[in-house]
Design a protein around this motif. Structure first.
Motif, short mmCIF file in Angstrom:
data_model
loop_
_atom_site.label_atom_id
_atom_site.label_comp_id
_atom_site.label_asym_id
_atom_site.label_seq_id
_atom_site.Cartn_x
_atom_site.Cartn_y
_atom_site.Cartn_z
N LEU A 294 0.83 -1.20 0.00
CA LEU A 294 0.00 0.00 0.00
C LEU A 294 0.86 1.26 0.00
N SER B 213 -4.83 0.32 -5.56
CA SER B 213 -4.63 0.80 -4.18
C SER B 213 -5.84 0.44 -3.33
N ASN C 144 -5.66 -3.31 -2.70
CA ASN C 144 -4.62 -3.60 -1.71
C ASN C 144 -5.14 -3.27 -0.31
N PHE C 145 -5.78 -2.12 -0.17
CA PHE C 145 -6.35 -1.72 1.12
C PHE C 145 -7.42 -2.72 1.56
#
Length: 184
Positions: free
Chosen positions: A118, A157, A160-161
């Motif tokens: 991240l 992103s 990934n979070f």
């Protein structure tokens, strides 16, 4: 001697740069993912709970290939802009964001560091924005070719979070202890 290149010379220069850079960018992206064991087949990744918005795995191969081609073409446009003000710094900005791009797969898939991934993605988003702005000064079309890439890494992103939120206990889990499989 005329210092200004003819349109045919400019097209030839862009073609030469494209023939080198597009395959190189695609190859480096492929190797980064392959060496890191990206995607399905990675035991650690397969054990993760997937967010509902996670697309079918084939999507990543298709999208990343297209994005790497666009990135290679954009860089070729900048490299072919011989004598253009800001060309050198635009190329440096591209290299910085591309190194971050290549680093993400090993951080996330090989090292199992979702938080680290991240961070890399956050740095990559910032670096791509800087690259787009610098490319726009040299060749606006080259900058526009990077917009889909920026949108995709923003989506990456979020993914990934979401992986981190769903699997906090798997962040940084190492090697063979990460996942045990039993065949019955």
């Amino acid at each position: 001697m005329n210092p200004i290149a003819s349109p045919a010379q400019l097209r030839a220069s862009l073609l030469r740069w494209s023939l080198v850079l597009v395959p190189l960018i695609v190859l480096l992206g492929f190797l980064s993912g392959k060496i890191a064991g990206s995607g399905p087949g990675n035991a650690w990744f397969d054990a993760l709970a997937k967010p509902g918005i996670y697309p079918p795995p084939i999507t990543f191969a298709i999208v990343w290939t297209l994005l790497y081609v666009l990135m290679g073409l954009a860089l070729a446009m900048i490299c072919a802009a011989r004598g253009a003000r800001g060309r050198g710094s635009a190329v440096i900005a591209f290299v910085v964001q591309f190194v971050l791009n290549l680093a993400w797969s090993p951080v996330f898939f090989a090292m199992h560091k979702m938080t680290g991934g991240l961070v890399v993605l956050g740095l990559m988003v910032a670096a791509v924005i800087v690259t787009i702005l610098m490319f726009a000064r040299v060749r606006p079309v080259a900058a526009m070719l990077l917009v889909p890439y920026l949108l995709w890494i923003c989506f990456a992103s979020y993914l990934n979070f979401a992986f981190l939120q769903l699997n906090p206990d798997m962040d940084g889990v190492e090697g063979p202890r990460a996942v045990e499989r039993f065949n019955i």
